[in-house]
Motif scaffolding. Structure first.
Motif, mmCIF file in Angstrom:
data_model
loop_
_atom_site.group_PDB
_atom_site.id
_atom_site.type_symbol
_atom_site.label_atom_id
_atom_site.label_comp_id
_atom_site.label_asym_id
_atom_site.label_seq_id
_atom_site.Cartn_x
_atom_site.Cartn_y
_atom_site.Cartn_z
ATOM 1 N N VAL A 24 0.838 -1.202 0.000
ATOM 2 C CA VAL A 24 0.000 0.000 0.000
ATOM 3 C C VAL A 24 0.869 1.246 0.000
ATOM 4 O O VAL A 24 0.555 2.246 -0.674
ATOM 5 C CB VAL A 24 -0.958 -0.010 1.215
ATOM 6 C CG1 VAL A 24 -1.694 1.323 1.331
ATOM 7 C CG2 VAL A 24 -1.957 -1.148 1.091
ATOM 8 N N LEU A 25 1.983 1.210 0.721
ATOM 9 C CA LEU A 25 2.890 2.348 0.736
ATOM 10 C C LEU A 25 3.469 2.617 -0.647
ATOM 11 O O LEU A 25 3.629 3.778 -1.047
ATOM 12 C CB LEU A 25 4.017 2.096 1.746
ATOM 13 C CG LEU A 25 5.046 3.214 1.908
ATOM 14 C CD1 LEU A 25 4.384 4.492 2.393
ATOM 15 C CD2 LEU A 25 6.151 2.791 2.872
ATOM 16 N N THR A 26 3.769 1.565 -1.399
ATOM 17 C CA THR A 26 4.289 1.743 -2.758
ATOM 18 C C THR A 26 3.294 2.491 -3.634
ATOM 19 O O THR A 26 3.653 3.440 -4.337
ATOM 20 C CB THR A 26 4.618 0.371 -3.389
ATOM 21 O OG1 THR A 26 5.561 -0.317 -2.558
ATOM 22 C CG2 THR A 26 5.192 0.538 -4.784
ATOM 23 N N VAL A 27 2.047 2.079 -3.579
ATOM 24 C CA VAL A 27 1.005 2.766 -4.346
ATOM 25 C C VAL A 27 0.847 4.205 -3.871
ATOM 26 O O VAL A 27 0.709 5.135 -4.684
ATOM 27 C CB VAL A 27 -0.334 2.002 -4.217
ATOM 28 C CG1 VAL A 27 -1.461 2.770 -4.901
ATOM 29 C CG2 VAL A 27 -0.204 0.608 -4.814
ATOM 30 N N ALA A 28 0.887 4.399 -2.562
ATOM 31 C CA ALA A 28 0.706 5.743 -2.010
ATOM 32 C C ALA A 28 1.832 6.683 -2.439
ATOM 33 O O ALA A 28 1.601 7.865 -2.724
ATOM 34 C CB ALA A 28 0.651 5.665 -0.484
ATOM 35 N N ILE A 29 3.066 6.185 -2.492
ATOM 36 C CA ILE A 29 4.198 7.011 -2.920
ATOM 37 C C ILE A 29 4.026 7.457 -4.368
ATOM 38 O O ILE A 29 4.255 8.625 -4.708
ATOM 39 C CB ILE A 29 5.520 6.240 -2.731
ATOM 40 C CG1 ILE A 29 5.850 6.122 -1.240
ATOM 41 C CG2 ILE A 29 6.668 6.918 -3.481
ATOM 42 C CD1 ILE A 29 7.019 5.211 -0.938
#
Length: 459
Positions: free
Chosen positions: A55-60
């Motif tokens: 989820v952090l990858t998508v958020a970045i």
């Protein structure tokens, strides 16, 4: 810290570095970084849920897409915005100076806020500020309200811009190069896309400039969503982040007494001046020369998109040069050629001038690369980056404003373009000084050396 810095910097960490003493050994960055054990990531070690990293990858990526559309979409619709709000050329110049002012002021505050509330929480707040400003800006009934809404978005951009690279270092220690490349590309795509499609998108929906600017709020709203659960999940890591940041801030030499630090700050300031003049005024220069609004936006998109491939090439080439002065001169020469074209035949060679100025604007990744080369210790690099960028953004504020004043007074682009070209001369001279092979640790009192004895290397 900038988006390109983490992909550019690879440090040979020495045990005596103050911020390296606790915790696991720092991973190498860059294309040749070797992945660590699958269960050794900071997310797993911190007890964060399994979904956190994907989820952090998508958020970045979503956050990076939103770091420049508030600026470049306005550049594409500057004429309509000025007419709609009754904005003078001087006030429009103030508007183009607001981004670097916000980046300097709020960028300085970002590390302190992150220590207090946690990295993910502050980025979440930054994305919410971007969204709020973009939602409010179309409803502004006067120039003051429009400036306030723009400043709100830019404050969020400043916070996010500084902290996203730190988040990548924090949660992707074995994939810094690939994640920073992904982040940098997303930011460049957002920058050029907003410049290219704002005008045709506005025409397609049959709205005015308010609709065209407001449509970008939809993208920003989507980007806020994944940061909400991330901020809650990462709440427990704020104390650990605070300790590491405090140790880093206390180490290393003084920037105010370093000639190298000041040279880098001034070079960063002059290149930022050129970049924000380009983003704020280049479409208007082409439109006043007879180029259509849609094509002017595409020309700005081409200029901004040049940063995608060159941001990966320039750091690698510059790091293999003992002195980066020749590259400073080369990029400056491209800028002078582009300004000469704008002066003598703005419409006739518009695509060529856009390409030349796009290459010249890649002084940004060069400046970030030189920051990594001008310090030996990790603490020195962090302090030098913060000083050079915050001071540089302050230096860049008068440039776009002065261009707007000259344009209003003369009702012609001849003198403003001549000033743009003239500013390229000190940029080159100061950049040559900043590119000399020396480190800030050698500029301590009586030649005392700070930190590690191993110089930083650029991947």
């Amino acid at each position: 810290m900038s988006p390109h810095e983490t992909s550019a910097i690879r440090r040979e960490a020495a045990p005596q570095n103050p911020e390296e003493a606790p915790g696991p050994r720092r991973q190498a960055t860059g294309a040749d970084a070797r992945p660590g054990p699958p269960d050794a990531g900071p997310a797993a070690a911190s007890g964060l849920p399994r979904w956190f990293t994907p989820v952090l990858t998508v958020a970045i990526v979503l956050a990076a897409l939103n770091l420049r559309p508030a600026v470049t979409s306005l550049g594409a619709l500057m004429e309509e915005t000025r007419d709609g709000l009754g904005m003078s050329g001087t006030v429009a110049g103030v508007l183009t100076s607001v981004p670097p002012l916000c980046f300097a002021v709020f960028g300085i505050a970002a590390p302190r806020l992150a220590r207090r509330f946690g990295l993910a929480a502050v980025v979440c707040a930054g994305m919410a500020a971007i969204t709020s400003g973009l939602v409010l800006r179309p409803f502004a009934g006067n120039t003051a309200a429009f400036l306030a809404a723009s400043a709100l978005s830019l404050a969020g951009i400043a916070l996010t811009n500084v902290l996203l690279p730190v988040i990548i270092k924090r949660w992707y220690p074995d994939r810094i190069g690939s994640m920073t490349g992904l982040y940098s590309m997303a930011m460049a795509i957002g920058t050029s896309l907003a410049a290219a499609v704002t005008v045709p998108m506005t025409d397609a929906v049959g709205g005015g400039w308010r609709v065209g600017l407001g449509l970008w709020a939809i993208v920003a709203i989507i980007a806020v969503v994944p940061w909400l659960p991330l901020a809650r999940a990462a709440r427990g890591t704020a104390a650990a982040d605070r300790g590491k940041t405090d140790a880093m801030a206390a180490a290393g030499p003084s920037m105010l007494r370093s000639r190298t630090a000041w040279a880098l700050a001034c070079y960063f300031g002059f290149q930022a001046t050129a970049a924000y003049i380009t983003m704020g005024w280049m479409p208007q220069i082409f439109r006043d020369a007879g180029v259509s609004a849609g094509q002017a936006g595409l020309l700005l998109a081409v200029t901004m998109f040049m940063g995608v491939p060159l941001a990966f090439v320039i750091p690698r080439v510059a790091s293999r040069m003992p002195n980066q002065g020749p590259m400073v001169v080369l990029l400056g020469a491209f800028g002078l050629a582009g300004y000469a074209g704008l002066y003598f035949a703005p419409a006739g060679g518009a695509w060529a001038w856009a390409l030349l100025l796009g290459i010249s604007n890649c002084a940004f990744p060069l400046a970030i690369t030189m920051i990594g080369l001008r310090a030996r210790s990790a603490a020195g690099i962090v302090k030098l980056s913060a000083f050079a960028q915050s001071t540089g953004y302050l230096i860049s504020i008068p440039g776009p404003l002065l261009i707007g004043v000259l344009y209003q007074k003369t009702d012609d682009w001849g003198l403003p373009i001549a000033l743009m070209a003239a500013l390229m001369v000190p940029q080159i001279l100061i950049g040559v000084a900043a590119g000399r092979n020396r480190q800030i640790e050698d500029e301590g009192p009586d030649g005392a050396s700070y930190g590690s004895t191993k110089p930083a290397r650029i991947a």
